[in-house]
Scaffold this motif. Sequence first.
Motif, mmCIF file in Angstrom:
data_model
loop_
_atom_site.group_PDB
_atom_site.id
_atom_site.type_symbol
_atom_site.label_atom_id
_atom_site.label_comp_id
_atom_site.label_asym_id
_atom_site.label_seq_id
_atom_site.Cartn_x
_atom_site.Cartn_y
_atom_site.Cartn_z
ATOM 1 N N ASP A 33 0.729 -1.056 -0.028
ATOM 2 C CA ASP A 33 0.053 0.043 -0.009
ATOM 3 C C ASP A 33 0.828 1.136 0.002
ATOM 4 O O ASP A 33 0.524 2.106 -0.414
ATOM 5 C CB ASP A 33 -1.065 -0.149 1.297
ATOM 6 C CG ASP A 33 -1.948 -1.096 1.196
ATOM 7 O OD1 ASP A 33 -2.418 -1.763 0.099
ATOM 8 O OD2 ASP A 33 -2.608 -1.374 2.263
ATOM 9 N N LEU A 34 1.826 1.332 0.796
ATOM 10 C CA LEU A 34 2.993 2.409 0.681
ATOM 11 C C LEU A 34 3.686 2.536 -0.733
ATOM 12 O O LEU A 34 4.048 3.875 -0.847
ATOM 13 C CB LEU A 34 3.851 2.156 1.583
ATOM 14 C CG LEU A 34 3.665 2.143 3.226
ATOM 15 C CD1 LEU A 34 4.777 1.784 4.121
ATOM 16 C CD2 LEU A 34 2.856 3.102 3.603
ATOM 17 N N ARG A 82 9.228 6.751 -2.844
ATOM 18 C CA ARG A 82 7.943 6.819 -1.842
ATOM 19 C C ARG A 82 8.202 5.733 -0.780
ATOM 20 O O ARG A 82 7.750 6.142 0.356
ATOM 21 C CB ARG A 82 6.701 6.093 -2.638
ATOM 22 C CG ARG A 82 6.090 7.375 -3.269
ATOM 23 C CD ARG A 82 4.656 6.802 -3.918
ATOM 24 N NE ARG A 82 3.577 6.301 -2.619
ATOM 25 C CZ ARG A 82 2.815 7.219 -2.175
ATOM 26 N NH1 ARG A 82 2.948 8.525 -2.052
ATOM 27 N NH2 ARG A 82 2.291 6.812 -0.884
ATOM 28 N N LEU A 83 8.928 4.553 -1.024
ATOM 29 C CA LEU A 83 9.008 3.605 0.081
ATOM 30 C C LEU A 83 10.145 4.148 1.111
ATOM 31 O O LEU A 83 9.911 4.038 2.268
ATOM 32 C CB LEU A 83 9.575 2.372 -0.481
ATOM 33 C CG LEU A 83 8.446 1.549 -0.963
ATOM 34 C CD1 LEU A 83 8.863 0.331 -1.670
ATOM 35 C CD2 LEU A 83 7.555 0.950 0.235
ATOM 36 N N GLU A 86 7.966 6.714 2.833
ATOM 37 C CA GLU A 86 6.992 6.487 3.586
ATOM 38 C C GLU A 86 7.394 5.444 4.856
ATOM 39 O O GLU A 86 6.405 5.467 5.878
ATOM 40 C CB GLU A 86 5.913 5.950 2.583
ATOM 41 C CG GLU A 86 5.106 6.979 1.718
ATOM 42 C CD GLU A 86 4.277 7.938 2.606
ATOM 43 O OE1 GLU A 86 3.615 7.750 3.668
ATOM 44 O OE2 GLU A 86 4.547 9.268 2.258
ATOM 45 N N ASN A 90 5.704 5.061 8.934
ATOM 46 C CA ASN A 90 4.926 3.866 9.344
ATOM 47 C C ASN A 90 5.572 2.801 10.448
ATOM 48 O O ASN A 90 5.391 1.682 10.391
ATOM 49 C CB ASN A 90 4.308 3.130 8.013
ATOM 50 C CG ASN A 90 3.299 4.132 7.430
ATOM 51 O OD1 ASN A 90 2.147 3.943 7.916
ATOM 52 N ND2 ASN A 90 3.808 4.850 6.311
#
Length: 153
Positions: A33-34, A82-83, A86, A90
């Motif tokens: 999702d990330l 993004r990973l 993000e 998280n």
Amino acid sequence: MTDNKSEGVPSAGTSTSREASDAMEKISSGIYDLIGVKGKASDNRPGVMDCSDKDTETHFRIFHPWSFYPTSASDLEVAMERLKTELPKNGWKIVDYGPDTSKNKNITLTADNNEKKAGIKITQRSKNDPPKLSLDVVSGCYKIPDGQEIERF
């Protein structure tokens, strides 16, 4: 969760191998999702492995290798960036990031999540056909509940 010999593998608590496998799939799903770009994940299932220096009848780890193939090759770098952004938001702590030692100098990200007792290594394989992210998620060391046996899969 990484192979840091000085710290060893943390305990992940007590669980059956099936329940631990389900938990690992949820972790992988959260990572998926990330990624935040269109694409497709491979359909690999988690497996069971031994904990080093622990009784193989009572202790185990779960590993879940899978791949992500972006719809557009240009999105591969976007997905990795993004990973990198993000994961820390998280609960993941990035412990290593940069090119690996292969001739392709693949970008690799290694992160640990102490709360989830899991680690991940993500490799950006830009030169693959098709380009992909290779993800290896691994748990801490579980102890099987008394009276149960480790299910190997």
